[in-house]
Design a protein around this motif. Structure first.
Motif, PDB file in Angstrom:
ATOM      1  N   ARG A 159       0.842  -1.200   0.000  1.00 18.92           N
ATOM      2  CA  ARG A 159       0.000   0.000   0.000  1.00 18.92           C
ATOM      3  C   ARG A 159       0.871   1.240   0.000  1.00 18.92           C
ATOM      4  NH1 ARG A 159      -2.558  -3.838   3.155  1.00 18.92           N
ATOM      5  NH2 ARG A 159      -4.770  -4.204   2.705  1.00 18.92           N
ATOM      6  N   THR A 160       0.512   2.194  -0.818  1.00 17.16           N
ATOM      7  CA  THR A 160       1.171   3.487  -0.806  1.00 17.16           C
ATOM      8  C   THR A 160       0.103   4.567  -0.684  1.00 17.16           C
ATOM      9  OG1 THR A 160       1.141   3.673  -3.233  1.00 17.16           O
ATOM     10  CG2 THR A 160       3.064   2.632  -2.242  1.00 17.16           C
ATOM     11  N   ARG A 161       0.341   5.498   0.193  1.00 17.30           N
ATOM     12  CA  ARG A 161      -0.587   6.607   0.437  1.00 17.30           C
ATOM     13  C   ARG A 161      -1.990   6.101   0.756  1.00 17.30           C
ATOM     14  NH1 ARG A 161       0.564  11.026  -4.194  1.00 17.30           N
ATOM     15  NH2 ARG A 161      -0.756  12.268  -2.782  1.00 17.30           N
ATOM     16  N   GLY A 162      -2.030   4.977   1.492  1.00 20.53           N
ATOM     17  CA  GLY A 162      -3.303   4.445   1.955  1.00 20.53           C
ATOM     18  C   GLY A 162      -4.067   3.643   0.942  1.00 20.53           C
ATOM     19  N   GLN A 163      -3.495   3.436  -0.245  1.00 23.73           N
ATOM     20  CA  GLN A 163      -4.199   2.719  -1.303  1.00 23.73           C
ATOM     21  C   GLN A 163      -3.421   1.460  -1.676  1.00 23.73           C
ATOM     22  OE1 GLN A 163      -7.239   4.093  -2.623  1.00 23.73           O
ATOM     23  NE2 GLN A 163      -6.876   5.328  -0.790  1.00 23.73           N
ATOM     24  N   ALA A 165      -1.426  -0.933  -3.808  1.00 24.81           N
ATOM     25  CA  ALA A 165      -0.536  -0.651  -4.931  1.00 24.81           C
ATOM     26  C   ALA A 165      -0.212  -1.947  -5.661  1.00 24.81           C
ATOM     27  CB  ALA A 165       0.734   0.036  -4.413  1.00 24.81           C
ATOM     28  N   ASP A 262       1.767   0.309  11.473  1.00 23.80           N
ATOM     29  CA  ASP A 262       1.473  -0.695  10.443  1.00 23.80           C
ATOM     30  C   ASP A 262       0.549  -1.778  10.984  1.00 23.80           C
ATOM     31  OD1 ASP A 262       2.929   0.577   8.514  1.00 23.80           O
ATOM     32  OD2 ASP A 262       4.663  -0.750   8.618  1.00 23.80           O
TER      33      ASP A 262
END
Length: 419
Positions: A159-163, A165, A262
C-alpha cells in the motif's frame, strides 16, 4: 508506592498507568536512590583521583572513598535542601563531610562543583540504561529478521498513500521494521564516546585553584576510574550530548511507532491480515479486541518526540552555567528513556502474541507472485544485523548456511544485480 514509581514523570511514575508507560528495570536505574548512589560514587572516585594527582593524602582519600561508598542517604533527607538550592549536591556533600572524620573532611569535593558531580553521575546512569535498551534492541532485531526470513514468500497487498498498490512480501515489510533499529544500534556505538563523558571543571569550568599539571592528572584519573570518556573541555554549558541522546531515543521510539502504526492498519476489522493477541477489552463493546500494545508504540513515539524538544531547547545554555536550561534536562531524558524501554517491551509482547493470517493476505494480493528484489533486500538487512553482532558479514552462518535460511547468491552490499 515503590521508589521507581515516583520517578520520571506523571505517567511513567503512576501506579495506575505504569503498566502502559513505565519500565521497572530502567526506572530503578534512574530512581532517586540510584542517583544518590551514583553521586556518592563520583565523590569517592574524585577523592581517589585526587590522591593519584598528588592533591589528596592517601589516608584522606581512603577515608572519603570508604565513607562515600558506605553512606546511605534517604532521598527525603535531601528533598528540602534540593528545593532550596535547586540541586541535591550541596546537601549531599554536607552530609558526606559530616560523615568523614578528622582532617579528611577538608578534602571532600576537592576542586569540583555541583554540576561536575550531577552530570558525571547521570552519565554513569545513562550508560547503564543504554546497555539495557541496546540489549532489548538486539533481541527485537533478531526476532524481526527471523520473521522477515520466514515470510519471504507470504505475499500481501503493498500500500502506498493508503491505497493498494502492488503485491509485496510480508518479509520485506518486516525487514523494513528491522532495518532502522539496526542503524540505531550503530548510532548508539558512535554516540557513546560523545555522550558518556566525565565532567570536572570546578566553579566556572576552568578547574581554577588547582595547578594545571595536577589538574590534568586529576581529570584523567577521574574519568578513567568512572569508566567515562574525558572530553576536550568540561561541558558545563555545552549540552549537545544530551540533545543527541534525546534525538536517539526519539529515533528508536519512532521506529517502534512505525511498527505499531502498520500493525494497527493490518489488524483493522475490515482488513484482518493479522490478529493481535492479548488485546484489550471495551467497557461498552465486548466483541472488540483493542490492539493496545500497537497503540502504545505509536503513543510512545509521540511522547518521546515531544520531550526531545525540551533537550534541544536546553542547548540555549547561557554563559558558564544556566540553571534554567540545566534543570530542564533532569526530567526529560530519564522519562524518555523509561518510555522507550517500555515501548521495547510492548514491541516484544506484540511479537509474542501476533497471529499472521497468510491466506487473507494472499487473497488481497491476488495472483501477484513477483517478489522483484525483495529477497536481496531482506538478505541485506539480515546481513547487517549479523555484522552488528559480530557474525560474518556475507549473510552466512559459520557453517556457510545463509542467515536467510536459503541459498544466497550474488552480493549483499548493493553491488551488482545478480542476487
Amino acid at each position: 508506592m515503590s521508589e521507581h514509581e515516583r520517578e520520571t514523570g506523571l505517567f511513567t511514575g503512576s501506579v495506575l498507568f505504569g503498566g502502559l508507560w513505565s519500565d521497572g528495570e530502567v526506572a530503578e536505574l534512574l530512581a532517586d536512590r540510584a542517583l544518590i548512589g551514583a553521586m556518592l560514587e563520583v565523590e569517592a572516585v574524585l577523592a581517589e583521583a585526587g590522591e593519584a594527582a598528588g592533591l589528596v593524602p592517601a589516608a584522606a582519600a581512603a577515608a572519603i572513598a570508604a565513607t562515600a561508598r558506605g553512606l546511605d542517604i534517604d532521598p527525603e533527607m535531601l528533598a528540602a535542601a534540593t528545593a532550596r538550592d535547586g540541586v541535591p549536591v550541596p546537601a549531599l556533600v554536607q552530609r558526606l563531610r559530616r560523615a568523614v572524620t578528622g582532617e579528611a573532611a577538608g578534602f571532600v569535593h576537592l576542586g569540583a562543583t555541583s554540576q561536575d558531580v550531577l552530570d558525571s553521575a547521570m552519565m554513569r546512569q545513562a550508560g547503564q540504561v543504554l546497555a539495557v535498551i541496546d540489549r532489548r534492541l538486539a533481541g527485537l532485531v533478531a526476532r524481526l529478521t527471523a520473521l522477515a526470513d520466514a515470510h519471504r514468500a507470504t505475499m500481501m497487498a503493498g500500500r502506498t498513500r493508503g491505497q493498494i498498490a502492488l503485491p509485496v512480501p510480508l518479509g520485506l515489510r518486516v525487514a523494513g521494521w528491522a532495518a532502522p533499529l539496526i542503524r540505531h544500534r550503530r548510532r548508539l556505538d558512535e554516540m557513546k564516546p560523545r555522550l558518556l563523558v566525565a565532567t570536572l571543571g570546578g566553579p566556572v569550568g576552568s578547574l581554577s585553584g588547582i595547578d594545571p599539571g595536577a589538574a590534568a592528572r586529576l581529570e584523567a584519573a577521574f574519568a578513567a576510574r568512572l569508566g567515562l570518556t574525558l572530553p576536550p573541555m568540561p561541558g558545563h554549558a555545552q549540552r549537545d550530548g544530551l540533545a543527541e541522546l534525546g534525538s536517539w531515543l526519539s529515533l528508536v521510539a519512532g521506529a517502534l511507532g512505525k511498527i505499531g502504526a502498520d500493525l494497527l492498519i493490518m489488524a483493522r476489522s475490515e482488513i484482518a491480515e493479522v490478529r493481535i493477541g492479548g488485546a484489550g477489552g471495551s467497557s461498552a463493546m465486548p466483541h472488540k479486541r483493542n490492539p493496545v500494545r500497537a497503540e502504545l508504540l505509536v503513543a510512545a513515539a509521540r511522547e518521546v518526540a515531544g520531550r526531545s524538544g525540551v533537550l534541544h531547547g536546553a542547548l540555549i545554555h547561557a554563559e558558564e552555567r544556566d540553571g534554567a536550561a540545566w534543570t530542564a534536562e533532569w526530567q526529560s531524558w530519564p522519562a524518555m528513556a523509561v518510555v522507550t524501554a517500555a515501548a521495547l517491551n510492548h514491541a516484544d509482547g506484540l511479537l509474542d502474541d501476533l497471529e499472521i493470517d497468510a491466506p487473507a493476505m494472499q487473497a488481497r494480493a491476488g495472483d501477484g507472485v513477483d517478489r522483484g528484489s525483495a529477497d536481496r533486500f531482506i538478505d541485506r538487512v539480515i546481513a547487517e544485523a549479523a555484522l552488528r553482532d559480530g557474525r560474518p558479514s556475507d549473510g552466512r552462518s559459520s557453517d556457510g548456511r545463509s542467515l536467510g535460511g536459503r541459498p544466497s547468491g550474488g552480493k549483499l552490499s548493493g553491488e551488482g544485480e545478480d542476487a
